[in-house]
Scaffold this motif. Sequence first.
Motif, PDB file in Angstrom:
ATOM      1  N   MET A  69       0.684  -1.697  -0.240  1.00  0.00           N
ATOM      2  CA  MET A  69      -0.139   0.117  -0.124  1.00  0.00           C
ATOM      3  C   MET A  69       0.751   2.041  -0.739  1.00  0.00           C
ATOM      4  N   ILE A  70       0.318   2.284  -0.528  1.00  0.00           N
ATOM      5  CA  ILE A  70       1.178   3.183  -0.862  1.00  0.00           C
ATOM      6  C   ILE A  70       0.282   4.163  -0.469  1.00  0.00           C
ATOM      7  N   ALA A  71       0.882   5.789  -0.047  1.00  0.00           N
ATOM      8  CA  ALA A  71      -0.425   6.949   0.271  1.00  0.00           C
ATOM      9  C   ALA A  71       0.906   8.119  -0.570  1.00  0.00           C
ATOM     10  N   LEU A  72       0.337   8.817  -0.999  1.00  0.00           N
ATOM     11  CA  LEU A  72       1.524  10.062  -2.161  1.00  0.00           C
ATOM     12  C   LEU A  72       0.811  11.369  -1.433  1.00  0.00           C
ATOM     13  N   PRO A 117       8.926  21.878  -4.356  1.00  0.00           N
ATOM     14  CA  PRO A 117       7.820  21.978  -5.528  1.00  0.00           C
ATOM     15  C   PRO A 117       8.209  20.622  -5.808  1.00  0.00           C
ATOM     16  N   GLY A 118       7.408  20.352  -6.905  1.00  0.00           N
ATOM     17  CA  GLY A 118       6.778  19.410  -7.759  1.00  0.00           C
ATOM     18  C   GLY A 118       7.380  17.871  -7.740  1.00  0.00           C
ATOM     19  N   THR A 119       7.621  17.493  -5.945  1.00  0.00           N
ATOM     20  CA  THR A 119       8.042  16.254  -5.772  1.00  0.00           C
ATOM     21  C   THR A 119       6.788  15.586  -4.706  1.00  0.00           C
ATOM     22  N   VAL A 120       7.180  14.066  -4.508  1.00  0.00           N
ATOM     23  CA  VAL A 120       5.658  13.059  -3.950  1.00  0.00           C
ATOM     24  C   VAL A 120       6.484  13.093  -2.666  1.00  0.00           C
ATOM     25  N   ARG A 121       5.500  12.983  -1.830  1.00  0.00           N
ATOM     26  CA  ARG A 121       6.398  11.911  -0.504  1.00  0.00           C
ATOM     27  C   ARG A 121       5.394  10.576  -0.368  1.00  0.00           C
ATOM     28  N   VAL A 122       6.074   9.192  -0.317  1.00  0.00           N
ATOM     29  CA  VAL A 122       5.313   8.397  -1.072  1.00  0.00           C
ATOM     30  C   VAL A 122       5.784   7.843   0.428  1.00  0.00           C
ATOM     31  N   ASP A 123       4.917   7.563   0.938  1.00  0.00           N
ATOM     32  CA  ASP A 123       4.564   6.096   2.528  1.00  0.00           C
ATOM     33  C   ASP A 123       4.123   4.366   1.727  1.00  0.00           C
ATOM     34  N   VAL A 149       9.718   5.373   3.565  1.00  0.00           N
ATOM     35  CA  VAL A 149       9.187   6.157   3.030  1.00  0.00           C
ATOM     36  C   VAL A 149      10.491   6.436   1.948  1.00  0.00           C
ATOM     37  N   LEU A 150       9.852   7.360   0.966  1.00  0.00           N
ATOM     38  CA  LEU A 150      11.031   7.742  -0.062  1.00  0.00           C
ATOM     39  C   LEU A 150      10.216   9.797  -0.315  1.00  0.00           C
ATOM     40  N   GLU A 151      11.193  10.442   0.068  1.00  0.00           N
ATOM     41  CA  GLU A 151      11.200  11.744   0.225  1.00  0.00           C
ATOM     42  C   GLU A 151      11.061  12.418  -1.033  1.00  0.00           C
ATOM     43  N   ASP A 152      10.380  13.440  -1.631  1.00  0.00           N
ATOM     44  CA  ASP A 152      10.906  14.248  -2.942  1.00  0.00           C
ATOM     45  C   ASP A 152      11.061  13.785  -3.451  1.00  0.00           C
ATOM     46  N   VAL A 153      10.186  12.383  -4.608  1.00  0.00           N
ATOM     47  CA  VAL A 153      11.250  11.909  -5.359  1.00  0.00           C
ATOM     48  C   VAL A 153       9.819  12.572  -6.561  1.00  0.00           C
ATOM     49  N   PRO A 154      10.538  13.211  -7.769  1.00  0.00           N
ATOM     50  CA  PRO A 154       9.654  13.753  -8.966  1.00  0.00           C
ATOM     51  C   PRO A 154       8.817  13.697  -9.195  1.00  0.00           C
ATOM     52  N   ARG A 155       7.554  14.466  -9.394  1.00  0.00           N
ATOM     53  CA  ARG A 155       6.672  13.542 -10.270  1.00  0.00           C
ATOM     54  C   ARG A 155       6.948  13.368 -11.437  1.00  0.00           C
ATOM     55  N   GLY A 156       6.126  12.094 -11.838  1.00  0.00           N
ATOM     56  CA  GLY A 156       5.737  11.381 -13.366  1.00  0.00           C
ATOM     57  C   GLY A 156       5.796   9.675 -13.319  1.00  0.00           C
ATOM     58  N   LEU A 157       6.280   9.549 -13.721  1.00  0.00           N
ATOM     59  CA  LEU A 157       5.875   8.105 -14.442  1.00  0.00           C
ATOM     60  C   LEU A 157       7.352   7.380 -13.059  1.00  0.00           C
ATOM     61  N   ALA A 158       6.774   6.141 -12.624  1.00  0.00           N
ATOM     62  CA  ALA A 158       7.257   5.048 -11.327  1.00  0.00           C
ATOM     63  C   ALA A 158       6.161   3.764 -11.294  1.00  0.00           C
ATOM     64  N   SER A 159       6.939   2.890 -11.075  1.00  0.00           N
ATOM     65  CA  SER A 159       7.148   1.803 -10.843  1.00  0.00           C
ATOM     66  C   SER A 159       7.776   0.957  -9.897  1.00  0.00           C
ATOM     67  N   LEU A 160       7.760   0.927  -8.795  1.00  0.00           N
ATOM     68  CA  LEU A 160       7.881  -0.266  -7.572  1.00  0.00           C
ATOM     69  C   LEU A 160       8.149  -1.512  -7.715  1.00  0.00           C
ATOM     70  N   LEU A 161       9.818  -1.773  -7.411  1.00  0.00           N
ATOM     71  CA  LEU A 161       9.581  -3.327  -7.446  1.00  0.00           C
ATOM     72  C   LEU A 161      10.460  -3.726  -6.091  1.00  0.00           C
TER      73      LEU A 161
END
Lengths: 237, 166
Positions: B93-96, B102-108, B139-151
């Motif tokens: 489960m991820i919460a964005l 600016p322009g970044t996302v925190r992924v929990d 947690v991944l902090e300040d991930v630039p927005r855009g396409l992504a896939s978790l592995l």
Amino acid sequence: MGGPGGRRGAHCAALGSWAAVGSSGAPDHEDARREMTSPPETESLGDRAAAALLGYRVGRTEAMSEFVREATPLLWRTVRAQGVAREVADDVVQQTWTALVGHAETISEPKATLKWLLVTARRAAWEAVRKGRADEVRRTELPDDDADASGMLPDPSPGPEAEVLQDERDRLLWGALRELPDRCQELLRLVSLADRPDYRSISAAIGMPIGSIGATRGRCLAKLRAVLTEQGETSWT
Amino acid sequence: MDMTDLDDVPGADEPLGGTDLALLARVAELSERVDPVPEGLVERSCFAMTLAGLESEVMDLMVLEVPAGSVRGDASPLETRTITFTHERLTVMIALSPGNLPGTVRVDGWLAPTGALPIVLRRPDGDLSTTADDDGRFVLEDVPRGLASLLVEQDDVPITTPVIEL
């Protein structure tokens, strides 16, 4: 909005820098090169699919990127026609393209690439519907969870058409289309996104009798015209 | 109406003409208006193809708490979104939420069953790596927005999510 923008184009082109499938010693290498360097045979989507696959096999992915852009709407319609919810359909389309990468070396007849994609998309969509139903059954077995269960069902109809089809003529056409058998609706939505020579492979992919559509209008389109005429709508275009 | 009603439709054998093509063009246009192809689906597909060379199993996405009526590509970038991915061996489960920059996302993220597993967030510009803690949190902090896939590295075959738009 919605058109091919620069950023997106740049990203799709990135497919080129990653793809490393295929060995340069493959026997069809020369064929592929000829296919890619001669003036593009663009008379049909099926031809462009074949050229894209042959190019991809030898590491040239520009044509594939372009083909993905062109054929994604076709896959989207195919998957949605099987009753897959929008959110899930997004993944099924991705999955279909991913499967093409996995089978790039084993599709024996490049001319059949378009049909292969449509068949693969349909099967993946059925699988998604089956899984969705199984999840639904599991969910409704939980006594506390039945109130929201209906919200998780894949929506069978394509959307809130009344809101987006304000124009009377549009509504007549949409209504006439919805009167046709499901497979006819699917066929017409798909061929409307392709080229005339593609009709045969599209109709084959969705299990319509071969020869029912092609250089001729075909039963589905003729029926649509008949329904529109019954409704007194004669200015179709 | 079923297919047998179509056996003798007058005009079926007539050549396809300009009127037919114009009618088909309207069918295409109305279909797109009623059920638009999600924005960015082409890009997600291309990135998924790019990642496909890697040997992995792809998870299913389960729709949870996504704003009503939206597909990932359409979602408002400022809202917090929760997405759940399922696989027979693992649920992620991820919460964005908006990042610090600016322009970044925190992924929990949370893994179930829990496990201290290596996590890689694959992006067109490069990968970001972390490791889940013993409770399966990462947690991944300040991930630039855009396409992504978790592995997620688990056992021999890594598990990946479909490509989403952060």
